[in-house]
Design a protein around this motif. Structure first.
Motif, mmCIF file in Angstrom:
data_model
loop_
_atom_site.group_PDB
_atom_site.id
_atom_site.type_symbol
_atom_site.label_atom_id
_atom_site.label_comp_id
_atom_site.label_asym_id
_atom_site.label_seq_id
_atom_site.Cartn_x
_atom_site.Cartn_y
_atom_site.Cartn_z
ATOM 1 N N TRP A 1 -7.375 28.027 23.498
ATOM 2 C CA TRP A 1 -6.800 26.774 23.021
ATOM 3 C C TRP A 1 -6.736 26.863 21.506
ATOM 4 O O TRP A 1 -7.772 26.948 20.842
ATOM 5 N N ILE A 2 -5.526 26.899 20.964
ATOM 6 C CA ILE A 2 -5.349 27.016 19.515
ATOM 7 C C ILE A 2 -4.279 26.040 19.049
ATOM 8 O O ILE A 2 -3.399 25.640 19.815
ATOM 9 N N ASP A 3 -4.367 25.663 17.782
ATOM 10 C CA ASP A 3 -3.325 24.842 17.172
ATOM 11 C C ASP A 3 -2.252 25.770 16.637
ATOM 12 O O ASP A 3 -2.558 26.732 15.930
ATOM 13 N N ILE A 4 -1.016 25.513 16.983
ATOM 14 C CA ILE A 4 0.101 26.337 16.549
ATOM 15 C C ILE A 4 1.095 25.448 15.818
ATOM 16 O O ILE A 4 1.446 24.365 16.298
ATOM 17 N N ASP A 5 1.556 25.943 14.691
ATOM 18 C CA ASP A 5 2.572 25.226 13.923
ATOM 19 C C ASP A 5 3.807 25.046 14.820
ATOM 20 O O ASP A 5 4.394 26.026 15.281
ATOM 21 N N GLU A 6 4.181 23.812 15.090
ATOM 22 C CA GLU A 6 5.276 23.537 16.022
ATOM 23 C C GLU A 6 6.604 24.073 15.535
ATOM 24 O O GLU A 6 7.407 24.583 16.326
ATOM 25 N N ASP A 7 6.850 24.004 14.231
ATOM 26 C CA ASP A 7 8.106 24.520 13.687
ATOM 27 C C ASP A 7 8.163 26.037 13.830
ATOM 28 O O ASP A 7 9.185 26.592 14.235
ATOM 29 N N ALA A 8 7.062 26.703 13.516
ATOM 30 C CA ALA A 8 7.024 28.163 13.648
ATOM 31 C C ALA A 8 7.222 28.564 15.108
ATOM 32 O O ALA A 8 7.969 29.508 15.400
ATOM 33 N N ASP B 1 3.692 30.773 25.879
ATOM 34 C CA ASP B 1 2.886 31.987 26.028
ATOM 35 C C ASP B 1 3.686 33.228 25.645
ATOM 36 O O ASP B 1 3.187 34.114 24.947
ATOM 37 N N GLU B 2 4.910 33.292 26.120
ATOM 38 C CA GLU B 2 5.759 34.442 25.813
ATOM 39 C C GLU B 2 6.035 34.519 24.313
ATOM 40 O O GLU B 2 5.994 35.601 23.722
ATOM 41 N N ALA B 3 6.304 33.392 23.683
ATOM 42 C CA ALA B 3 6.587 33.373 22.247
ATOM 43 C C ALA B 3 5.376 33.812 21.434
ATOM 44 O O ALA B 3 5.499 34.593 20.486
ATOM 45 N N VAL B 4 4.206 33.325 21.790
ATOM 46 C CA VAL B 4 2.988 33.709 21.070
ATOM 47 C C VAL B 4 2.704 35.186 21.276
ATOM 48 O O VAL B 4 2.377 35.903 20.317
ATOM 49 N N ASP B 5 2.850 35.678 22.489
ATOM 50 C CA ASP B 5 2.635 37.096 22.765
ATOM 51 C C ASP B 5 3.593 37.962 21.948
ATOM 52 O O ASP B 5 3.181 38.943 21.323
#
Length: 52
Positions: free
Chosen positions: A5-12, A26-30
């Motif tokens: 569980w992590i905070d991810i910049d929504e725009d990025a 998940d695919e985008a982060v990977d």
């Protein structure tokens, strides 16, 4: 694979998904993590070539 569980910049995240055509978060982060690793490893190899 692990679940985190992590905070991810929504725009990025939105930009990565748009540019990569990733269908899921998940695919985008990977993809982004693999891209980052690849760039760092390439930079290290290039640096190593200059030190020979």
């Amino acid at each position: 694979m692990t679940t985190e569980w992590i905070d991810i910049d929504e725009d990025a995240l939105r930009r990565v998904m748009a540019q990569s055509k990733a269908r899921t978060t998940d695919e985008a982060v990977d993809l982004a993590l693999r891209f980052y690793i690849d760039r760092q490893e390439r930079a290290a190899r290039i640096k190593g070539l200059g030190e020979q």
